[in-house]
Design a protein around this motif. Structure first.
Motif, PDB file in Angstrom:
ATOM      1  N   ASP A 167       0.835  -1.211   0.000  1.00  0.00           N
ATOM      2  CA  ASP A 167       0.000   0.000   0.000  1.00  0.00           C
ATOM      3  C   ASP A 167       0.869   1.260   0.000  1.00  0.00           C
ATOM      4  O   ASP A 167       0.576   2.234  -0.695  1.00  0.00           O
ATOM      5  CB  ASP A 167      -0.935   0.012   1.216  1.00  0.00           C
ATOM      6  N   GLN A 168       1.944   1.223   0.794  1.00  0.00           N
ATOM      7  CA  GLN A 168       2.842   2.367   0.893  1.00  0.00           C
ATOM      8  C   GLN A 168       3.528   2.637  -0.456  1.00  0.00           C
ATOM      9  O   GLN A 168       3.593   3.788  -0.911  1.00  0.00           O
ATOM     10  CB  GLN A 168       3.889   2.078   1.967  1.00  0.00           C
ATOM     11  N   VAL A 169       3.994   1.583  -1.107  1.00  0.00           N
ATOM     12  CA  VAL A 169       4.674   1.734  -2.394  1.00  0.00           C
ATOM     13  C   VAL A 169       3.694   2.235  -3.460  1.00  0.00           C
ATOM     14  O   VAL A 169       4.022   3.115  -4.256  1.00  0.00           O
ATOM     15  CB  VAL A 169       5.347   0.401  -2.820  1.00  0.00           C
ATOM     16  N   ILE A 170       2.478   1.714  -3.461  1.00  0.00           N
ATOM     17  CA  ILE A 170       1.491   2.155  -4.450  1.00  0.00           C
ATOM     18  C   ILE A 170       1.120   3.623  -4.209  1.00  0.00           C
ATOM     19  O   ILE A 170       0.928   4.381  -5.159  1.00  0.00           O
ATOM     20  CB  ILE A 170       0.273   1.210  -4.460  1.00  0.00           C
ATOM     21  N   ALA A 171       1.086   4.040  -2.946  1.00  0.00           N
ATOM     22  CA  ALA A 171       0.834   5.455  -2.646  1.00  0.00           C
ATOM     23  C   ALA A 171       1.983   6.321  -3.188  1.00  0.00           C
ATOM     24  O   ALA A 171       1.738   7.413  -3.738  1.00  0.00           O
ATOM     25  CB  ALA A 171       0.676   5.657  -1.143  1.00  0.00           C
ATOM     26  N   GLU A 172       3.234   5.856  -3.061  1.00  0.00           N
ATOM     27  CA  GLU A 172       4.384   6.584  -3.610  1.00  0.00           C
ATOM     28  C   GLU A 172       4.275   6.691  -5.129  1.00  0.00           C
ATOM     29  O   GLU A 172       4.559   7.735  -5.716  1.00  0.00           O
ATOM     30  CB  GLU A 172       5.697   5.877  -3.267  1.00  0.00           C
ATOM     31  N   ILE A 173       3.869   5.587  -5.766  1.00  0.00           N
ATOM     32  CA  ILE A 173       3.719   5.565  -7.222  1.00  0.00           C
ATOM     33  C   ILE A 173       2.658   6.578  -7.639  1.00  0.00           C
ATOM     34  O   ILE A 173       2.859   7.369  -8.567  1.00  0.00           O
ATOM     35  CB  ILE A 173       3.361   4.147  -7.714  1.00  0.00           C
ATOM     36  N   ASP A 174       1.520   6.573  -6.942  1.00  0.00           N
ATOM     37  CA  ASP A 174       0.436   7.506  -7.259  1.00  0.00           C
ATOM     38  C   ASP A 174       0.882   8.960  -7.064  1.00  0.00           C
ATOM     39  O   ASP A 174       0.525   9.833  -7.859  1.00  0.00           O
ATOM     40  CB  ASP A 174      -0.807   7.206  -6.417  1.00  0.00           C
ATOM     41  N   ALA A 175       1.657   9.215  -6.012  1.00  0.00           N
ATOM     42  CA  ALA A 175       2.141  10.570  -5.752  1.00  0.00           C
ATOM     43  C   ALA A 175       3.085  11.031  -6.864  1.00  0.00           C
ATOM     44  O   ALA A 175       2.993  12.177  -7.339  1.00  0.00           O
ATOM     45  CB  ALA A 175       2.843  10.632  -4.400  1.00  0.00           C
ATOM     46  N   ALA A 176       3.980  10.140  -7.298  1.00  0.00           N
ATOM     47  CA  ALA A 176       4.911  10.481  -8.379  1.00  0.00           C
ATOM     48  C   ALA A 176       4.141  10.763  -9.671  1.00  0.00           C
ATOM     49  O   ALA A 176       4.449  11.707 -10.401  1.00  0.00           O
ATOM     50  CB  ALA A 176       5.916   9.358  -8.594  1.00  0.00           C
ATOM     51  N   LEU A 177       3.119   9.943  -9.936  1.00  0.00           N
ATOM     52  CA  LEU A 177       2.306  10.131 -11.143  1.00  0.00           C
ATOM     53  C   LEU A 177       1.562  11.460 -11.086  1.00  0.00           C
ATOM     54  O   LEU A 177       1.544  12.216 -12.060  1.00  0.00           O
ATOM     55  CB  LEU A 177       1.314   8.975 -11.315  1.00  0.00           C
ATOM     56  N   THR A 178       0.952  11.767  -9.947  1.00  0.00           N
ATOM     57  CA  THR A 178       0.200  13.012  -9.795  1.00  0.00           C
ATOM     58  C   THR A 178       1.109  14.221 -10.017  1.00  0.00           C
ATOM     59  O   THR A 178       0.730  15.169 -10.716  1.00  0.00           O
ATOM     60  CB  THR A 178      -0.450  13.087  -8.397  1.00  0.00           C
ATOM     61  N   ALA A 179       2.319  14.165  -9.444  1.00  0.00           N
ATOM     62  CA  ALA A 179       3.260  15.276  -9.609  1.00  0.00           C
ATOM     63  C   ALA A 179       3.657  15.435 -11.076  1.00  0.00           C
ATOM     64  O   ALA A 179       3.721  16.564 -11.595  1.00  0.00           O
ATOM     65  CB  ALA A 179       4.500  15.036  -8.753  1.00  0.00           C
ATOM     66  N   LYS A 180       3.895  14.323 -11.762  1.00  0.00           N
ATOM     67  CA  LYS A 180       4.296  14.388 -13.170  1.00  0.00           C
ATOM     68  C   LYS A 180       3.142  14.888 -14.037  1.00  0.00           C
ATOM     69  O   LYS A 180       3.361  15.696 -14.949  1.00  0.00           O
ATOM     70  CB  LYS A 180       4.777  13.017 -13.650  1.00  0.00           C
ATOM     71  N   GLU A 181       1.912  14.423 -13.758  1.00  0.00           N
ATOM     72  CA  GLU A 181       0.755  14.910 -14.521  1.00  0.00           C
ATOM     73  C   GLU A 181       0.609  16.419 -14.371  1.00  0.00           C
ATOM     74  O   GLU A 181       0.365  17.128 -15.345  1.00  0.00           O
ATOM     75  CB  GLU A 181      -0.526  14.219 -14.039  1.00  0.00           C
ATOM     76  N   LYS A 182       0.772  16.909 -13.149  1.00  0.00           N
ATOM     77  CA  LYS A 182       0.660  18.338 -12.888  1.00  0.00           C
ATOM     78  C   LYS A 182       1.737  19.102 -13.668  1.00  0.00           C
ATOM     79  O   LYS A 182       1.473  20.130 -14.279  1.00  0.00           O
ATOM     80  CB  LYS A 182       0.808  18.582 -11.382  1.00  0.00           C
ATOM     81  N   GLU A 183       2.964  18.540 -13.660  1.00  0.00           N
ATOM     82  CA  GLU A 183       4.085  19.163 -14.378  1.00  0.00           C
ATOM     83  C   GLU A 183       3.828  19.186 -15.890  1.00  0.00           C
ATOM     84  O   GLU A 183       4.086  20.184 -16.553  1.00  0.00           O
ATOM     85  CB  GLU A 183       5.362  18.368 -14.076  1.00  0.00           C
ATOM     86  N   ILE A 184       3.293  18.089 -16.420  1.00  0.00           N
ATOM     87  CA  ILE A 184       3.036  18.008 -17.860  1.00  0.00           C
ATOM     88  C   ILE A 184       1.935  18.983 -18.270  1.00  0.00           C
ATOM     89  O   ILE A 184       2.040  19.671 -19.296  1.00  0.00           O
ATOM     90  CB  ILE A 184       2.648  16.565 -18.274  1.00  0.00           C
ATOM     91  N   MET A 185       0.859  19.054 -17.494  1.00  0.00           N
ATOM     92  CA  MET A 185      -0.297  19.881 -17.867  1.00  0.00           C
ATOM     93  C   MET A 185      -0.077  21.377 -17.600  1.00  0.00           C
ATOM     94  O   MET A 185      -0.855  22.208 -18.045  1.00  0.00           O
ATOM     95  CB  MET A 185      -1.552  19.409 -17.146  1.00  0.00           C
ATOM     96  N   GLN A 186       0.992  21.715 -16.875  1.00  0.00           N
ATOM     97  CA  GLN A 186       1.289  23.121 -16.569  1.00  0.00           C
ATOM     98  C   GLN A 186       1.694  23.845 -17.849  1.00  0.00           C
ATOM     99  O   GLN A 186       2.566  23.392 -18.595  1.00  0.00           O
ATOM    100  CB  GLN A 186       2.427  23.175 -15.554  1.00  0.00           C
ATOM    101  N   VAL A 187       1.057  24.960 -18.124  1.00  0.00           N
ATOM    102  CA  VAL A 187       1.352  25.701 -19.359  1.00  0.00           C
ATOM    103  C   VAL A 187       2.352  26.803 -19.080  1.00  0.00           C
ATOM    104  O   VAL A 187       2.336  27.429 -18.068  1.00  0.00           O
ATOM    105  CB  VAL A 187       0.071  26.316 -19.972  1.00  0.00           C
TER     106      VAL A 187
END
Length: 187
Positions: A167-187
């Motif tokens: 659960d802890q590792v999957i939460a880390e994965i989700d956090a990394a994904l969320t941060a990258k999505e935010k970075e990609i969508m930032q104009v």
């Protein structure tokens, strides 16, 4: 045959390997800013074999939206340029002697959404890898319990630890994904 043992530290190490792999994959995704790691996945046909870009050239970031690739061997310039063109990164190399300049174009909305989908695919692969490690750990616990080498209570306690680590590792994965999505969508 070797005796089966349960090692929680090894399970956690293997799970964190999937997180590190994801972070490496995500760093190679383009976000509109120049990054030397952008060219890491590219392999060049050099000297009769495929070689990573960093073994035939030096990649630097002279400007926020430009990469400079200094090819060490003059004869390899064409091969490096070809590898960059065929990499599907949407980069158009401009060659000046042994230096290749790459302008990083602004990402449009559609391309950003495609990048997010690729990031999600990387994250799902990392989640699957973590779940495989969990399954391996639980299989070892079941075998130990079945063979009488571990009590039912110990097996249950260790199963809980494995699930918490997952659960802890999957939460880390989700956090990394969320941060990258935010970075990609930032104009």
């Amino acid at each position: 045959m070797a005796k089966v043992t349960f090692d929680m530290a090894d399970i956690k190490r293997r799970m964190h390997g999937s997180v590190e792999s994801l972070k490496k994959d995500l760093s190679s995704l383009r976000t509109g800013r120049a990054s030397a790691s952008l060219l890491d996945p590219i392999e060049v046909d050099a000297y009769g074999s495929k070689m990573p870009m960093n073994q035939v050239a030096t990649v630097s970031v002279p400007e926020p939206r430009m990469l400079s690739v200094a090819v060490w061997d003059r004869g390899m310039v064409g091969a490096v340029e070809k590898a960059i063109r065929e990499s599907n990164l949407g980069l158009n190399p401009a060659t000046e002697g042994q230096t290749i300049r790459l302008r990083i174009p602004e990402l449009n909305e559609q391309r950003r959404k495609e990048m997010v989908k690729v990031a999600q695919k990387y994250a799902e692969a990392a989640r699957v890898a973590a779940r495989h490690v969990r399954r391996d750990g639980l299989d070892v616990l079941k075998k130990l319990e079945k063979d009488g080498d571990m009590s039912e209570d110990d097996a249950a306690r260790n199963s809980e630890q494995v699930q918490k680590a997952t659960d802890q590792v999957i939460a880390e994965i989700d956090a990394a994904l969320t941060a990258k999505e935010k970075e990609i969508m930032q104009v």
